[in-house]
Scaffold this motif. Structure first.
Motif, PDB file in Angstrom:
ATOM      1  N   PRO A 159       7.298  28.627  37.300  1.00 47.92           N
ATOM      2  CA  PRO A 159       6.242  28.298  36.339  1.00 47.92           C
ATOM      3  C   PRO A 159       6.061  26.790  36.162  1.00 47.92           C
ATOM      4  N   SER A 160       4.813  26.362  35.983  1.00 44.03           N
ATOM      5  CA  SER A 160       4.579  24.946  35.673  1.00 44.03           C
ATOM      6  C   SER A 160       5.044  24.638  34.264  1.00 44.03           C
ATOM      7  N   LEU A 161       4.928  25.626  33.397  1.00 44.86           N
ATOM      8  CA  LEU A 161       5.334  25.436  32.004  1.00 44.86           C
ATOM      9  C   LEU A 161       6.151  26.624  31.531  1.00 44.86           C
ATOM     10  N   VAL A 162       7.242  26.332  30.856  1.00 46.96           N
ATOM     11  CA  VAL A 162       8.017  27.374  30.184  1.00 46.96           C
ATOM     12  C   VAL A 162       8.001  27.069  28.688  1.00 46.96           C
ATOM     13  N   VAL A 163       7.497  28.028  27.922  1.00 45.25           N
ATOM     14  CA  VAL A 163       7.430  27.860  26.471  1.00 45.25           C
ATOM     15  C   VAL A 163       8.559  28.681  25.875  1.00 45.25           C
ATOM     16  N   GLY A 173      -9.922  23.504  27.398  1.00 43.32           N
ATOM     17  CA  GLY A 173     -10.528  23.486  28.728  1.00 43.32           C
ATOM     18  C   GLY A 173      -9.674  22.903  29.842  1.00 43.32           C
ATOM     19  N   THR A 174      -8.730  22.021  29.499  1.00 42.43           N
ATOM     20  CA  THR A 174      -7.873  21.454  30.539  1.00 42.43           C
ATOM     21  C   THR A 174      -6.421  21.422  30.070  1.00 42.43           C
ATOM     22  N   LEU A 175      -5.510  21.465  31.029  1.00 45.33           N
ATOM     23  CA  LEU A 175      -4.082  21.459  30.697  1.00 45.33           C
ATOM     24  C   LEU A 175      -3.501  20.048  30.760  1.00 45.33           C
ATOM     25  N   THR A 176      -4.131  19.113  30.049  1.00 45.35           N
ATOM     26  CA  THR A 176      -3.528  17.786  29.953  1.00 45.35           C
ATOM     27  C   THR A 176      -2.280  17.894  29.071  1.00 45.35           C
ATOM     28  N   ARG A 177      -1.430  16.880  29.173  1.00 46.46           N
ATOM     29  CA  ARG A 177      -0.222  16.902  28.344  1.00 46.46           C
ATOM     30  C   ARG A 177      -0.573  16.924  26.867  1.00 46.46           C
ATOM     31  N   LEU A 231      -2.535  29.792  23.870  1.00 46.65           N
ATOM     32  CA  LEU A 231      -3.516  30.036  24.937  1.00 46.65           C
ATOM     33  C   LEU A 231      -4.944  29.937  24.412  1.00 46.65           C
ATOM     34  N   GLY A 232      -5.152  30.366  23.161  1.00 54.34           N
ATOM     35  CA  GLY A 232      -6.486  30.247  22.573  1.00 54.34           C
ATOM     36  C   GLY A 232      -6.911  28.788  22.503  1.00 54.34           C
ATOM     37  N   TYR A 233      -5.973  27.929  22.067  1.00 55.20           N
ATOM     38  CA  TYR A 233      -6.311  26.507  21.995  1.00 55.20           C
ATOM     39  C   TYR A 233      -6.581  25.935  23.382  1.00 55.20           C
ATOM     40  N   LEU A 234      -5.739  26.298  24.357  1.00 53.61           N
ATOM     41  CA  LEU A 234      -5.947  25.791  25.722  1.00 53.61           C
ATOM     42  C   LEU A 234      -7.291  26.254  26.279  1.00 53.61           C
ATOM     43  N   ASP A 235      -7.646  27.491  25.956  1.00 49.05           N
ATOM     44  CA  ASP A 235      -8.934  28.008  26.425  1.00 49.05           C
ATOM     45  C   ASP A 235     -10.073  27.177  25.848  1.00 49.05           C
ATOM     46  N   ARG A 236      -9.958  26.841  24.562  1.00 45.65           N
ATOM     47  CA  ARG A 236     -10.998  26.025  23.945  1.00 45.65           C
ATOM     48  C   ARG A 236     -10.975  24.598  24.495  1.00 45.65           C
ATOM     49  N   ASP A 284       1.806  30.532  35.972  1.00 43.80           N
ATOM     50  CA  ASP A 284       1.696  29.136  35.549  1.00 43.80           C
ATOM     51  C   ASP A 284       2.463  28.871  34.253  1.00 43.80           C
ATOM     52  N   ILE A 285       2.368  29.805  33.327  1.00 42.82           N
ATOM     53  CA  ILE A 285       3.017  29.613  32.026  1.00 42.82           C
ATOM     54  C   ILE A 285       3.848  30.847  31.691  1.00 42.82           C
ATOM     55  N   LEU A 286       5.130  30.630  31.416  1.00 43.50           N
ATOM     56  CA  LEU A 286       5.978  31.729  30.954  1.00 43.50           C
ATOM     57  C   LEU A 286       6.359  31.483  29.494  1.00 43.50           C
TER      58      LEU A 286
END
Lengths: 299, 299
Positions: free
Chosen positions: B195-199, B248-252, B241-246, B165-167
């Motif tokens: 990937p849905s997202l490339v960082v 909870g959702t992958l909104t923009r 990833l820590g922030y995304l985990d907190r 999903d994320i690279l």
């Protein structure tokens, strides 16, 4: 307000991975004034030879660039030839024929003398006095420089930094000028040498604007198709100074927006060879991309 | 949510223009989990030798990193030695001693199996199947890679890109993986591979986040004093990833903020050698710098 740009008006021969163009119109004064023309009526001081095409003059006039300071001398127009590799930051100068630019003693028309903003684009620092003596009292003095002056006229350049308000420099120039590898350290050090603002241009990575107690960062527009990087830095300065001229004051808000407009204009010019992109670019597209920049960085 | 990080826990010997540190604690899993610990309680899967210091284990625990997945094997801990030149982007690997990491077959504790986000940090793409078979059904699979896997396991890597999903990739890796010199073209092309997202991490120039119909840019914190760049990329991924985990959702909105937190954590870790900066870094300082980023780019 009013903006006077002292710089080169030239022919460029350009080779990029996308093709080659022979003797197309370019020069720092040309790119800068065309970019500034989206915000103000810039005035140009420069010199061309008799071979400079009337169509180019007509185009600049159609963009409302004031050409009373553009002298036509017998001889040939300044001609620069350069080549870009796949990495658009790598530029090789193949040839520089100064021609009429060689003995250029910029004469400022009396109608320009009350300018609020004066921009010296790649001018020999030893020639600044002669030019600035012809202006009454500009509110803002801006300049950029090139590797050649940093290496050959370091002392004169340091002296000029003491009186300039805004310095534009790219990453290589900032490192050379400051002796610092780290760009933030470089920018801060140059601010310490005199300028109120240092605009550090980083090509595809955008720009940082340093003040005494101020720092602003702007991205480059994410372009996947850079056709010709020539003039991007000059267009940045033109967008920046043109917007400031229109805005009228150097508030922090205006400086931030000026930097974004600089980045916007730079992003357009690289989409085609030479000044071609300006032929079809209108104010609405400029505003549209300005708003795109906000979407790109807001969180 | 919960975040599991599969990566190296190691000793690093580091030389930068600011000094040299012998066998300090490092590794992608270490940096990543410490950075993530400001947002969530990350779980680590890794292996160390019996020489790994108890104090380091105690410090990770004090940051509430879950170490049930960190195996201790007889033998020596993975040891990497590297040197940075004045330009912190130029890194030379002096030595790599894989030691117990050589035969690392990551075993995922059953308590980790329900992870929502799984991050594979620099793992051999041929080993992904074995690891992922031990998870139930992660909502988000993230990975990064290194030059070595791109050059030696290109096909396996391409296959893995199809399910990730994320690279996370730095500029060099993105260019190698895509064959594109232009970073925007590179990012867009890699999104096209799966990937849905490339960082795309650009070191001192920040990062770009590419989605199918989404693009976000974040600057690096303007640091004039980069002591040790080691771990910056891993800390970026950990903050992201820590922030995304907190969140909870992958909104923009969350993705944008995750990228800023990634840049914030990366900016802290380079202020001292190894993981030293984490010892004094608290959540308030992280929030403070997050707000600084907004001031830096707002216009």
């Amino acid at each position: 307000m009013s903006l006077v740009i002292v710089g080169s008006v030239a022919f460029d021969t350009i080779e990029t991975p996308f093709g080659r163009r022979e003797r197309v119109v370019g020069g720092s004064g040309t790119y800068c004034s065309l970019a500034a023309s989206y915000f103000t009526r810039p005035r140009i001081v420069g010199v061309v030879g008799r071979d400079f095409p009337r169509r180019a003059v007509a185009f600049l006039k159609s963009r409302r660039v004031d050409l009373r300071g553009l002298k036509v001398r017998s001889g040939k127009t300044f001609h620069w030839e350069g080549r870009y590799e796949k990495d658009p930051n790598l530029r090789t100068t193949v040839r520089t024929e100064l021609n009429v630019f060689k003995d250029f003693r910029p004469e400022v028309p009396s109608a320009y003398a009350a300018a609020d903003i004066v921009y010296l684009a790649n001018i020999d620092p030893d020639g600044h006095d002669f030019i600035l003596g012809q202006f009454r009292r500009p509110k803002v003095l801006a300049m950029d420089t090139i590797r050649f002056w940093i290496e050959t006229k370091r002392e004169a350049l340091r002296r000029e930094l003491g009186r300039v308000d805004i310095l534009f420099a790219n990453d290589e120039e900032a490192r050379l000028l400051s002796g610092e590898q780290n760009l933030v350290a470089a920018g801060q050090k140059i601010v310490g040498l005199g300028p109120s603002l240092v605009v550090l241009k980083k090509g595809e990575h955008g720009a940082l604007v340093f003040g005494k107690t101020f720092l602003f960062g702007v991205l480059a527009h994410p372009s996947s198709n850079v056709i010709d990087p020539t003039g991007a830095g000059d267009a940045f300065a033109g967008g920046f100074l043109g917007y400031l001229d229109r805005a009228g004051t150097l508030t922090r808000r205006n400086i931030r927006r000026a930097a974004v407009y600089g980045s916007v204009l730079a992003s357009f010019v690289i989409e085609d060879f030479g000044i071609e992109r300006f032929r079809t670019l209108n104010a609405m597209a400029v505003e549209g991309r300005f708003r795109e920049f906000r979407r790109l960085v807001s969180f």
